[in-house]
Design a protein around this motif. Sequence first.
Motif, PDB file in Angstrom:
ATOM      1  N   ILE A  95      43.117  58.665  39.492  1.00 18.17           N
ATOM      2  CA  ILE A  95      43.772  59.964  39.511  1.00 18.17           C
ATOM      3  C   ILE A  95      43.895  60.479  38.075  1.00 18.17           C
ATOM      4  CG2 ILE A  95      45.919  61.196  40.025  1.00 18.17           C
ATOM      5  CD1 ILE A  95      46.423  59.132  42.252  1.00 18.17           C
ATOM      6  N   ASN A  96      43.446  61.702  37.831  1.00 17.22           N
ATOM      7  CA  ASN A  96      43.696  62.389  36.559  1.00 17.22           C
ATOM      8  C   ASN A  96      44.880  63.323  36.754  1.00 17.22           C
ATOM      9  OD1 ASN A  96      40.140  62.798  35.991  1.00 17.22           O
ATOM     10  ND2 ASN A  96      41.447  61.135  35.301  1.00 17.22           N
ATOM     11  N   THR A  97      45.951  63.119  35.974  1.00 18.07           N
ATOM     12  CA  THR A  97      47.173  63.893  36.193  1.00 18.07           C
ATOM     13  C   THR A  97      47.048  65.340  35.734  1.00 18.07           C
ATOM     14  OG1 THR A  97      48.114  63.162  34.077  1.00 18.07           O
ATOM     15  CG2 THR A  97      48.651  61.869  36.054  1.00 18.07           C
ATOM     16  N   HIS A  98      46.207  65.602  34.719  1.00 19.67           N
ATOM     17  CA  HIS A  98      45.987  66.972  34.263  1.00 19.67           C
ATOM     18  C   HIS A  98      44.739  66.983  33.384  1.00 19.67           C
ATOM     19  CE1 HIS A  98      48.388  65.172  31.060  1.00 19.67           C
ATOM     20  NE2 HIS A  98      48.046  66.153  30.242  1.00 19.67           N
ATOM     21  N   HIS A  99      44.394  68.146  32.811  1.00 16.85           N
ATOM     22  CA  HIS A  99      43.073  68.286  32.200  1.00 16.85           C
ATOM     23  C   HIS A  99      43.058  68.102  30.680  1.00 16.85           C
ATOM     24  CE1 HIS A  99      44.300  72.277  30.917  1.00 16.85           C
ATOM     25  NE2 HIS A  99      43.101  72.572  30.461  1.00 16.85           N
ATOM     26  N   LEU A 118      44.227  67.419  41.048  1.00 18.91           N
ATOM     27  CA  LEU A 118      44.535  68.701  41.660  1.00 18.91           C
ATOM     28  C   LEU A 118      43.355  69.654  41.472  1.00 18.91           C
ATOM     29  CD1 LEU A 118      48.229  69.179  40.481  1.00 18.91           C
ATOM     30  CD2 LEU A 118      47.452  68.541  42.777  1.00 18.91           C
ATOM     31  N   PRO A 119      43.153  70.609  42.373  1.00 20.45           N
ATOM     32  CA  PRO A 119      42.004  71.514  42.253  1.00 20.45           C
ATOM     33  C   PRO A 119      41.928  72.230  40.915  1.00 20.45           C
ATOM     34  CG  PRO A 119      42.966  71.715  44.435  1.00 20.45           C
ATOM     35  CD  PRO A 119      43.887  70.816  43.654  1.00 20.45           C
ATOM     36  N   ALA A 120      43.045  72.726  40.394  1.00 22.12           N
ATOM     37  CA  ALA A 120      43.005  73.440  39.115  1.00 22.12           C
ATOM     38  C   ALA A 120      42.701  72.498  37.960  1.00 22.12           C
ATOM     39  CB  ALA A 120      44.325  74.174  38.872  1.00 22.12           C
ATOM     40  N   ILE A 125      38.860  70.577  33.836  1.00 20.98           N
ATOM     41  CA  ILE A 125      37.981  69.559  33.258  1.00 20.98           C
ATOM     42  C   ILE A 125      36.546  70.068  33.229  1.00 20.98           C
ATOM     43  CG2 ILE A 125      37.005  67.264  33.648  1.00 20.98           C
ATOM     44  CD1 ILE A 125      39.763  66.410  34.711  1.00 20.98           C
ATOM     45  N   ALA A 126      36.119  70.731  34.303  1.00 18.82           N
ATOM     46  CA  ALA A 126      34.747  71.245  34.356  1.00 18.82           C
ATOM     47  C   ALA A 126      34.508  72.324  33.306  1.00 18.82           C
ATOM     48  CB  ALA A 126      34.455  71.789  35.755  1.00 18.82           C
ATOM     49  N   SER A 127      35.501  73.187  33.081  1.00 16.86           N
ATOM     50  CA  SER A 127      35.286  74.309  32.163  1.00 16.86           C
ATOM     51  C   SER A 127      35.563  73.952  30.713  1.00 16.86           C
ATOM     52  CB  SER A 127      36.158  75.492  32.584  1.00 16.86           C
ATOM     53  OG  SER A 127      37.534  75.161  32.504  1.00 16.86           O
TER      54      SER A 127
END
Length: 312
Positions: A95-99, A118-120, A125-127
Amino acid sequence: MKRWLPLAFLGVALAAAGADFDYRLSAERVADDVHVFVGKTEDFTPANGGNIVNTGFIVAPGGIVVIDSGPSRRYGEQMRRAIAAVDGRPLALVINTHHHPDHFLGNQAFADTPLAALPATIEGIASDGNAFAENLYRLTGDWMAGTEVLVPKQALAGGRQEIAGRRLRLLALDGHTGADLAIYDEASGVLFTGDLGFFGRAPTTPHADVSRWLAALDTLEAITREPGFRAVVPGHGPVARDAAPLRQTRAWLNWLQMALRRSAEGGLDMNETMAQPLPAEFAGLPVAASEYRRSVGHLFPAVEREALGAPR
């Protein structure tokens, strides 16, 4: 990916190149089947290799649930070996908690394991992931060798979920970033706050909404009053057996918000605001002065516009 280093960091990075690049990760047992790797309360440097973050894992009946993967491929690989030394069960989920980069750039080491966020956070991470990785190359040097962005594919939602046979409460919040996931392991009473909680280190605010962050802290602090609660694992700083990380984070954010408003209403500009002294309560916190200046840069323009009555 580029691996250019500015001259200011070159000498230290070259010294680090002669090191063994060993993060010396040691799993701290927080409760039965719950362990944490506690990072340093510092800024990113070639000396620490980016190990300024807390990561952890839960040993569930169906496998290991990993919470955040660290700042580099090397970290993730060493984390994986350290986990296996504690328990040999297969990995079930990461699990990644945030980006933010110190929480996901170890994902490569877990490429054979489902990666979730989470989706956002997945979108962030992608952007932004490649830019974050480039920046950590500049800040920490060859600790980052071979690190590439691996984006989670599994989207998580808030609520109680059984993961690998372990009952976890996923709290989909925001404030530190636009999407912050906290994880409460109901079996052990351990709350992983991600970077909604800092302890013994000044909080970072590059993507913060302070009002929403304070609201998230309300939610997390309520959990610490539940029967069975046992510990808080902040995103940065030592593990606590009470709500102290949440209270300290709240106190910093309340002071920061008040200080910026007072400066803006008093007609001070950004440089004058940065020059204001820290209160005694926070002056001794690691990286407090530098994080305060960064926070002024991140947050003061909006506060100033509001004080002047200008449209956002």
